[in-house]
Design a protein around this motif. Structure first.
Motif, PDB file in Angstrom:
ATOM      1  N   ALA A 253       0.843  -1.201   0.000  1.00 31.43           N
ATOM      2  CA  ALA A 253       0.000   0.000   0.000  1.00 31.43           C
ATOM      3  C   ALA A 253       0.880   1.254   0.000  1.00 31.43           C
ATOM      4  O   ALA A 253       0.601   2.227  -0.697  1.00 31.43           O
ATOM      5  N   HIS A 254       1.987   1.205   0.777  1.00 32.59           N
ATOM      6  CA  HIS A 254       2.921   2.346   0.803  1.00 32.59           C
ATOM      7  C   HIS A 254       3.553   2.531  -0.571  1.00 32.59           C
ATOM      8  O   HIS A 254       3.676   3.648  -1.074  1.00 32.59           O
ATOM      9  N   PHE A 255       3.953   1.411  -1.167  1.00 38.20           N
ATOM     10  CA  PHE A 255       4.592   1.448  -2.489  1.00 38.20           C
ATOM     11  C   PHE A 255       3.611   2.003  -3.528  1.00 38.20           C
ATOM     12  O   PHE A 255       3.980   2.762  -4.421  1.00 38.20           O
ATOM     13  N   LYS A 256       2.347   1.631  -3.353  1.00 40.15           N
ATOM     14  CA  LYS A 256       1.305   2.098  -4.274  1.00 40.15           C
ATOM     15  C   LYS A 256       1.183   3.615  -4.184  1.00 40.15           C
ATOM     16  O   LYS A 256       1.147   4.305  -5.206  1.00 40.15           O
ATOM     17  N   LYS A 257       1.160   4.131  -2.948  1.00 39.49           N
ATOM     18  CA  LYS A 257       1.061   5.582  -2.754  1.00 39.49           C
ATOM     19  C   LYS A 257       2.272   6.271  -3.373  1.00 39.49           C
ATOM     20  O   LYS A 257       2.159   7.300  -4.033  1.00 39.49           O
TER      21      LYS A 257
END
Lengths: 385, 242
Positions: A253-257
């Motif tokens: 999710a962090h990587f997506k952001k």
């Protein structure tokens, strides 16, 4: 001869400028597609792994005692009383609301037995359920039938037994049907028999020590399932094994952001490239625009020509950007994830999104140059000739 | 009633100390089918006058009426429509669009007109035939001579059959022979009924017109009738116009 023909001819004449605008948009779109495609592939992989993970819910007997083991180390041979689960009660799990999400349920009975003067842990399991619950098991030999045993790798080594050998447990003679390949888990230490055989050897008929449940977890409500099973089996403790997966999902999710952020920056840079190039192109064409205006082209016609050029390039960049991004993701995936069979699949929503973003980006960045072109005073433009 | 009426036309560029009066209160009338030459020294205001007559340059003061239409009362879009329907422009340096073929250049004024491509092509081919260039329609402007480029510019100016043709030094970049051919062409168009206003430095070219407006320092100083081609031929052989 239409405005579209003029736009197309101009693009063909100013190939370098057209290529520059195309490259600006293409890099932005393909990078965004590449990053988002990579995330999607990783996301799918995690969900797939989650399904292949085996058991993700554990049903244990409720106890008021604290565990005296830490890091696999048991302290002081302390035993504590534990009320076992009644096998007959497990049928209630089939009546929970999310029963359809239960892929397999593996009851296990555990107990200590003596083999060749050594104490070992005997586990009675349902070998049909084990196939789903522990897909990583590799059996050297055959899966045991009623009077056979399967030995963990470490147990076989210490007991010096191989497939075909015989052993005695509580007076019963059993044959080793197979040896489990090392798993790196506690299973390596155990002796396995079918559930009924173990219950009889341990004198625990109708009882099980724990139940492993595999829930199909692609967005299934695992927490809800835990509470549903808890309600169905009130005398048990039900736990979800999902910390690792949750951690990975959070990282993703962090990587997506981060990827959305990078994509946004690239889109802005791409838009600036379009803006600057289109403005340069309009300035170069002042005289030509003066001629168009003298011939009766309205301001809106001049704007249409500029926006049409931007639209054609943007649409091309959208299509090519998606293809390049898709190809790059496919090529780069093994470097990011190792060769574990992760796949990039055609995503129509991402493709449509890439196309739409490219066109909107190209047109939005060309509005100001188009207005600039439309506002050129034909008298000034022609006087400058 | 006059076809074109200019009343007290004034055009000032800049303001204050930097103000330049390009046209000062110019008034004249032009009848339908006239061939008018506008002459004057460099900087006298000829080109400014032409751009005002071409609905390209809003005058600071005065009225400009064509066929009963107050041109500078029109909005930007209507003025563009007026240029498309009423005017044809021939520029000194041809100003052809270099990346379009001869045929496409001629079709350019029709680009915003709702008409089939076939019809546009037919009109452009007719215009090219009229200027004697029907065999080179697929060449680019850079592949033909200056005289031919001027003919293309004329074909482009007449393709939409405008009643008024504005020409700015149409023979300014041409040799004597080609210049004569171009002027012959303009005279033919005039004889077919087209009203022509031509800015020129050349007395020889002005000799083709039936009337001459002489401008000096933004003021109309002379408005005289000419005898058309006879006078031109006389001037051509003598090397000067009186």
């Amino acid at each position: 001869m239409t405005l579209k023909d003029i736009a197309l001819r101009n693009l063909r004449r100013r190939k370098a400028k057209a290529a520059f605008v195309l490259a600006g948009l293409l890099i932005a779109v393909s990078t965004a597609v590449g990053l988002l495609g990579l995330i999607e592939a990783m996301n799918r992989d995690i969900q797939l792994k989650l399904e292949e993970y085996g058991a993700n819910i554990l049903i244990l007997p409720k106890t008021e005692n604290l565990s005296l083991t830490y890091g696999g180390l048991s302290l002081g041979g302390v035993s504590f009383e534990m009320q076992e689960i009644r096998q007959a009660d497990l049928g209630r799990v089939k009546s929970i609301k999310n029963a359809a999400n239960v892929a397999a349920m593996g009851p296990t009975v555990l107990g200590t037995v003596e083999v060749n003067d050594r104490k070992v842990l005997l586990a009675g399991v349902d070998f049909q359920a084990v196939k789903i619950l522990k897909p990583w098991w590799k059996v050297g030999g055959t899966v045991p039938s009623e009077y056979d045993v399967l030995l963990g790798a470490e147990a076989a080594r210490i007991l010096n037994l191989n497939a075909g050998d015989y052993l005695k447990i509580n007076g019963s003679k059993l044959q080793v049907s197979g040896v489990l390949a090392p798993t790196g888990s506690q299973d390596d230490q155990l002796v396995f028999t079918p559930l009924g055989t173990a219950q009889s050897l341990l004198n625990k008929q109708g009882l099980v020590s724990m139940v492993e449940v595999a829930a199909l977890c692609n967005a299934c409500p695992i927490e809800a399932m835990v509470s549903q099973i808890s309600r169905a089996l009130p005398s048990t403790k039900v736990m979800a094994i999902q910390q690792v997966v949750q951690g990975r999902m959070e990282t993703l999710a962090h990587f997506k952001k981060f990827s959305y952020g990078i994509s946004l920056v690239l889109v802005l840079v791409g838009s600036l490239v379009v803006l600057v190039t289109m403005m340069g192109s309009v300035r170069e064409r002042t005289a030509e625009i003066g001629i168009f205006r003298a011939m009766g082209f309205r301001r809106s016609h001049v704007m249409q020509i500029v926006l049409m050029e931007a639209g054609i390039l943007s649409a091309l960049a959208g299509i090519m950007g998606y293809l390049v991004g898709f190809g790059t993701t496919k090529a780069a995936l093994p470097f990011f994830t190792g060769s574990n069979g992760m796949e990039v699949i055609f995503d129509p929503i991402l493709a449509a999104g890439a196309f739409a973003v490219a066109v909107i980006m190209g047109l939005a960045s060309s509005i100001y140059p188009a207005l600039l072109a439309a506002r050129i005073d034909p008298a000034d433009a022609l006087r400058a000739l | 009633m006059s076809y074109i009426r200019a009343e007290h036309l004034t055009k000032q560029y800049g303001s204050g100390d930097a103000a330049v009066m390009a046209i000062r209160g110019m008034s004249f009338e032009i009848q339908m089918g006239e061939f008018v030459a506008v002459m004057g020294e460099s900087g006298s205001g000829k080109s400014t006058l032409l751009s005002v007559l071409g609905a390209l340059n809003t005058p600071t003061a005065g009225n400009y009426v064509v066929d009963g239409l107050e041109v500078y009362d029109l909005g930007q879009d209507q003025r563009a429509d007026f240029r498309r329907e009423f005017l044809g422009f021939v520029f000194q340096s041809f100003h052809l669009v270099t990346y379009l073929t001869i045929l496409e250049n001629v079709m350019l004024p029709l680009a915003t007109v709702k008409m089939s491509s076939k019809k546009k092509r037919a009109l452009a081919e007719d215009a090219l035939l009229l200027v004697g260039l029907n065999g080179k329609s697929h060449r680019l402007p850079g592949q033909i001579s200056g005289g031919e480029q001027e003919r293309v510019a004329i074909a482009r100016a007449i393709v939409n059959e405008p009643p008024l043709l504005l020409a700015d030094e149409p023979s300014g970049n041409l040799d004597t022979k080609t210049s004569r051919e171009v002027m012959d062409l303009l005279q033919t168009l005039n004889e077919e009924g087209m009203t022509i206003v031509m800015v020129t430095h050349s007395p020889e070219c002005a000799g083709y017109a039936r009337r001459m407006l002489r401008i000096s320092d933004g003021v109309l100083v002379e408005d005289i009738p000419l005898n058309g081609k006879d006078r031109y031929l006389e001037c051509w052989s003598n090397g000067a116009v009186e």
